[in-house]
Design a protein around this motif. Structure first.
Motif, PDB file in Angstrom:
ATOM      1  N   GLN A  90      29.750 -14.086  -6.254  1.00 27.74           N
ATOM      2  CA  GLN A  90      29.320 -13.758  -7.461  1.00 27.74           C
ATOM      3  C   GLN A  90      30.555 -12.772  -8.173  1.00 27.74           C
ATOM      4  OE1 GLN A  90      25.419 -12.302  -8.202  1.00 27.74           O
ATOM      5  NE2 GLN A  90      24.437 -14.102  -7.514  1.00 27.74           N
ATOM      6  N   PRO A  91      30.605 -12.821  -9.506  1.00 29.58           N
ATOM      7  CA  PRO A  91      31.693 -11.742 -10.075  1.00 29.58           C
ATOM      8  C   PRO A  91      31.028 -10.413 -10.330  1.00 29.58           C
ATOM      9  CG  PRO A  91      30.687 -13.286 -11.807  1.00 29.58           C
ATOM     10  CD  PRO A  91      30.146 -13.805 -10.613  1.00 29.58           C
ATOM     11  N   ARG A  92      31.733  -9.514  -9.843  1.00 29.38           N
ATOM     12  CA  ARG A  92      31.405  -8.076 -10.104  1.00 29.38           C
ATOM     13  C   ARG A  92      32.191  -7.500 -11.390  1.00 29.38           C
ATOM     14  NH1 ARG A  92      32.052  -9.089  -4.813  1.00 29.38           N
ATOM     15  NH2 ARG A  92      34.515  -7.786  -4.551  1.00 29.38           N
ATOM     16  N   VAL A  93      31.476  -7.328 -12.294  1.00 28.57           N
ATOM     17  CA  VAL A  93      31.991  -7.294 -13.843  1.00 28.57           C
ATOM     18  C   VAL A  93      32.657  -5.739 -13.784  1.00 28.57           C
ATOM     19  CG1 VAL A  93      31.735  -7.134 -16.085  1.00 28.57           C
ATOM     20  CG2 VAL A  93      30.951  -8.818 -14.944  1.00 28.57           C
ATOM     21  N   LEU A  94      33.947  -5.291 -13.863  1.00 33.35           N
ATOM     22  CA  LEU A  94      34.477  -4.196 -13.803  1.00 33.35           C
ATOM     23  C   LEU A  94      34.412  -3.854 -15.416  1.00 33.35           C
ATOM     24  CD1 LEU A  94      37.339  -4.744 -11.318  1.00 33.35           C
ATOM     25  CD2 LEU A  94      34.962  -3.492 -11.038  1.00 33.35           C
ATOM     26  N   VAL A  95      35.056  -4.485 -16.263  1.00 33.39           N
ATOM     27  CA  VAL A  95      35.254  -4.015 -17.525  1.00 33.39           C
ATOM     28  C   VAL A  95      34.637  -5.313 -18.340  1.00 33.39           C
ATOM     29  CG1 VAL A  95      36.689  -3.656 -19.446  1.00 33.39           C
ATOM     30  CG2 VAL A  95      37.077  -2.633 -17.174  1.00 33.39           C
ATOM     31  N   GLY A  96      33.829  -5.235 -19.260  1.00 35.20           N
ATOM     32  CA  GLY A  96      33.320  -6.321 -20.039  1.00 35.20           C
ATOM     33  C   GLY A  96      34.406  -6.851 -21.404  1.00 35.20           C
ATOM     34  N   PRO A  97      34.083  -8.004 -22.003  1.00 36.03           N
ATOM     35  CA  PRO A  97      35.056  -8.422 -22.794  1.00 36.03           C
ATOM     36  C   PRO A  97      35.424  -7.443 -23.969  1.00 36.03           C
ATOM     37  CG  PRO A  97      32.829  -9.543 -23.163  1.00 36.03           C
ATOM     38  CD  PRO A  97      32.847  -8.582 -21.906  1.00 36.03           C
ATOM     39  N   ASP A  98      36.407  -7.782 -24.715  1.00 36.74           N
ATOM     40  CA  ASP A  98      36.948  -6.810 -25.642  1.00 36.74           C
ATOM     41  C   ASP A  98      36.120  -7.281 -26.970  1.00 36.74           C
ATOM     42  OD1 ASP A  98      38.126  -9.130 -26.673  1.00 36.74           O
ATOM     43  OD2 ASP A  98      39.926  -8.271 -25.752  1.00 36.74           O
ATOM     44  N   ALA A  99      36.309  -6.548 -28.054  1.00 38.06           N
ATOM     45  CA  ALA A  99      35.423  -6.733 -29.156  1.00 38.06           C
ATOM     46  C   ALA A  99      35.824  -8.136 -29.800  1.00 38.06           C
ATOM     47  CB  ALA A  99      35.650  -5.794 -30.191  1.00 38.06           C
ATOM     48  N   PRO A 100      37.005  -8.570 -30.025  1.00 38.56           N
ATOM     49  CA  PRO A 100      37.331  -9.749 -30.639  1.00 38.56           C
ATOM     50  C   PRO A 100      36.740 -10.798 -29.793  1.00 38.56           C
ATOM     51  CG  PRO A 100      39.123  -8.651 -30.663  1.00 38.56           C
ATOM     52  CD  PRO A 100      38.233  -7.817 -29.868  1.00 38.56           C
TER      53      PRO A 100
END
Length: 839
Positions: free
Chosen positions: A236-246
């Motif tokens: 499973q992916p361990r999210v470090l930084v979420g997607p940017d605003a755009p």
């Protein structure tokens, strides 16, 4: 009254050319029936005639080809150097340096061959960028990880939307590896996610940074040229930084559109997001094949034409951009040209983020930005230099685009629109064609003429309905795209309203689907064409000959004769088709269809030429549909799917379309589950029952008899595992003919058939002639004729040399679909014979 040579009065002398236009109006160029007749964000989005020049004047100016040569050099050299993948980086960079020094010397020396200097500098830049890109893909921790084969902790930035593969249920995406363990890097990779965790990856948006444990696999020589390795993981992916605003905003808009189209029927629900934001995840194989057969595939995913439509709405037609009559929303809001160009640039950037930077989108965006720059600076817009300049810059920035099929099609289509399109339109108007029809007809023909060689180079097929289908599609695409974007914009604010907009937009989408399906349903919608460079060169020669003979072809009798011939080719009445092609041969008993790397076997009962039993459907709905059409088969009492691998079942939608099918019979093991689920869905939608094969089952149709030899009950002891070993194996008999069809059985299952069947006349060799054969079974069958259903240049190495030697040692004649095409088995005066089609 003043004579023609007298000076005009002062009241007139002070007026601009635009202001004096009403006194001597120039004929305006005919408008297109729909906005989408504008070339893809190139010639009519930003730029056009100078003030005081009409659209016709802009068309009559000679083409500016100064950047075409450098663009062609950069493209060609990058494509040639890409396969090296850094293997000869020093040599490539040395040659680049030498060419650059020579070109710079010519340029600074003020010698006359400035074109030669430009070409040398372009070649130096291409060699340098491609060499450096190749070196970056073969060095560093990611290629080293691929060579080691060990798992490692990887930090990854997602760059594309994850997609679930229908064939195996795995999730595939692209990303950039930021670090392997503690070693920083920046390497583009493809990621394949297996197992239960795959669903978690589908929620990720581009620009998300994750950590995962993965293994790396080297890129094969024929693999993608723009990745350093393929990462395999079940984590499973361990999210470090979420997607940017755009990306969050784009993801919300795309999700809102999916919700807005949810109440629509399946086809409209699948196609409308593809037209608007490039989301083709819901497209069905049958619908894909219809658009492929009519050369409308550029409409099933977002392309530069969508950007053109939105630009026309914002800025208006470029031919009026510098006149008081300029249109578009910007003019209505009172924005000056520079502000309108800035708004267009912002719209282009938002379009790329929303629709993802696919090659065709990048090409359209770059071309449009060059044209917008010309509009903002007051320079005369010229689409061909904009296209050439955008192509040159993009390939230098990303040399892998030189091998991109989508990028090439997009660039060639636009080149056709801006070069020969206007001239062909003028010729059609001069020949009496209505002005509103001449422009879109010329545009469709020009795009097809330029893209046709690339299409046959890749597929060996030529669509005979592409131009009329594209012409009809023009009437549907613009309203569908505009309404789709309206639904996308409204959905975050008012979902119910967006759903009503989507319902209205579904009307032109439905019409577009009908155009594709009706065109693809014509028996002669596509014709075989020599594949490869010879086929491309032949098509170019034929196109040039037709253009040269255009004046002669306009004669009424000649035109009527050609129209009748084209109609007969499209409808292909069976008696006429058999007379012209000799196919199918009279008295055929079995046909192995050339469907690529897969199986599709047609069995004739002997008494009704329109009825047959089908064993497997191959991987391509269009290919099996074409084979059945050529045989004149319209009724199939039973389709037998030997097992659920894609190369045996993915063609089923093409079989079910426009045919009477009694039932579909499958094996006893539903593996892979995702593929079996697709089979179940297709049969349910067609209202065709799905049944199971039973060992010992015997059936008959006319003179055709068959018995199921395998598989046994999967719950029994000692049954070999795996989907290949669950293949349905058949013994087929016809008067004077015995045939064994072994599916993809492997030696553990083949050995269980020893003693169950004796010598046969024809053997469909198991598993496309792979090395996994039981010599004892083949010796016991001792076939006179062996059929190998195999794809040209397949990556599995089928058929294996050991299998070919084994068959020939028994005196067996071997025929192959990859070398001979469709193979028809028949009895001629009691002798076994084979007829071929498509050699």
């Amino acid at each position: 009254m003043r004579g023609s040579g007298e000076e005009p009065p002062a009241s007139v002398r002070g007026l601009s050319s635009v202001e004096s236009a009403p006194a001597a109006p120039k004929p305006a160029a005919p408008k297109s029936a729909v906005p989408r007749a504008v070339p893809e964000a190139a010639g009519r989005v930003a730029g056009g005639a100078r003030a005081g020049e009409g659209p016709r004047a802009a068309e009559e100016r000679p083409l500016d080809v100064r950047l075409v040569g450098p663009a062609v050099v950069v493209w060609g050299l990058s494509a040639a150097l890409l396969p090296l993948r850094g293997a000869h980086t020093a040599w490539v960079l040395g040659a680049a340096g030498g060419a650059g020094v020579l070109g710079l010397g010519l340029l600074l020396g003020r010698v006359r061959p400035r074109l030669l200097a430009a070409l040398l500098l372009s070649a130096a830049a291409a060699a340098c960028s491609t060499g450096l890109a190749g070196a970056a893909l073969t060095r560093g921790p990611v290629p080293a990880l691929a060579r080691s084969g060990r798992p490692a902790a990887v930090r990854l930035t997602v760059t594309t939307d994850p997609q679930r593969r229908a064939t195996d249920g795995n999730v595939v995406l692209r990303g950039v590896v930021d670090a392997v363990a503690d070693a920083a890097t920046s390497a583009p990779v493809r990621v394949v996610v297996r197992g239960p965790a795959a669903g978690e990856w589908l929620r990720l948006l581009p620009s998300t940074q994750v950590a995962v444990t993965a293994r790396a696999r080297p890129v094969p020589p024929d693999g993608p040229p723009d990745i350093a390795a393929t990462l395999l993981t079940a984590d499973q992916p361990r999210v470090l930084v979420g997607p940017d605003a755009p990306q969050r905003a784009a993801g919300a808009l795309r999700s809102g559109l999916r919700q807005a189209v949810a109440p629509l029927s399946e086809d409209e629900r699948a196609l409308l997001p593809g037209l608007v934001d490039g989301d083709t995840s819901a497209m069905t194989p049958e619908l894909d094949e219809a658009f492929l057969a009519t050369d409308l595939t550029h409409l099933t995913a977002v392309s530069g034409s969508n950007l053109s439509i939105m630009m026309v709405l914002l800025i208006g037609r470029a031919s009026r951009a510098r006149t008081p009559e300029r249109g578009g929303l910007a003019a209505r809001l009172g924005l000056p040209l520079r502000a309108a160009a800035l708004a267009g640039a912002l719209l282009t950037a938002a379009f790329v983020v929303l629709c993802r930077p696919d090659p065709s989108v990048l090409r359209a965006a770059a071309t449009g930005l060059v044209m917008l720059l010309g509009l903002a600076t007051g320079r005369r817009g010229s689409p061909l230099p904009a296209l050439a300049g955008a192509t040159l810059v993009l390939i230098l920035a990303d040399p892998a685009l030189a091998h991109s099929y989508g990028f090439a099609l997009s660039a060639l289509a636009t080149a056709g629109l801006v070069t020969v399109g206007p001239r062909w339109g003028e010729a059609l108007r001069a020949a009496g064609c209505p002005a509103r029809l001449a422009e879109p007809l010329a545009a469709a023909a020009a795009a097809q003429a330029w893209c046709g060689p690339l299409l046959v180079l890749r597929s060996g097929r030529l669509s005979l309905v592409a131009v009329p289908c594209n012409l009809l599609a023009e009437l549907c695409v613009a309203p569908a795209t505009v309404l789709g974007f309206a639904a996308l914009a409204v959905a975050p604010l008012w979902l119910t309203g967006a759903q009503w907009i989507a319902r209205v937009g579904a009307v032109p989408v439905w019409a577009l689907i009908q155009v594709a399906r009706l065109g693809a349903a014509l028996p002669g919608a596509e014709t075989d064409w020599p594949v490869g460079w010879f086929g491309a060169a032949l098509l170019i020669a034929v196109t040039c000959a037709l253009v040269a003979a255009a004046a002669w072809l306009r004669r009424p009798l000649v035109a009527a004769f050609l129209a009748v011939c084209l109609l007969l080719v499209l409808l292909r009445p069976p008696p006429l088709a058999r007379l012209a092609t000799g196919w199918p041969p009279p008295g055929w008993r079995l046909v192995a269809c050339d469907v690529g790397q897969g199986d599709a076997l047609v069995l004739s009962p002997g008494d009704d030429p329109g009825t047959a039993v089908l064993v497997d459907t191959g991987p391509d709905p269009h290919a099996v549909d074409g084979c059945l059409r050529a045989l004149g088969v319209s009724t199939i009492p039973l389709v037998i799917l030997t097992h659920d691998h894609a190369d045996h079942v993915e063609g089923l939608p093409g079989v079910l379309h426009d045919r009477r099918v009694g039932a579909v019979e499958t094996t006893t093991v539903d593996d892979p589950p995702a593929e079996y689920a697709r089979v179940r869905r297709w049969t349910a939608e067609a209202g065709v029952p799905l049944i199971r094969a039973v060992r010992g089952e015997r059936r008959a149709l006319g003179a055709l008899h068959w018995e199921v030899l395998w598989p046994p009950d999967p719950s029994g002891e000692g049954v070999p595992p795996g989907p290949n070993n669950a293949s349905v194996a058949l013994l087929v008999t016809l008067p004077g003919l015995r045939m064994a069809l072994l599916g993809d059985l492997e030696p553990p299952a083949q050995q269980r058939l020893l003693g169950a069947v004796g010598p046969v006349d024809v053997l469909k060799v198991a598993h496309h002639g792979s090395a996994k054969q039981d010599p004892a079974l083949i010796a016991a069958l001792h076939p006179r004729l062996a059929l190998l259903s195999v794809g040209r240049g397949n990556r599995y190495g089928h058929p294996a040399p050991t299998t070919l030697r084994l068959l020939r040692s028994l005196g067996t004649t071997v025929v192959r679909t990859d070398q001979q095409g469709d193979l028809a088995v028949l009895l001629t005066d009691g002798a076994l014979a084979v007829a071929v089609r498509g050699a």
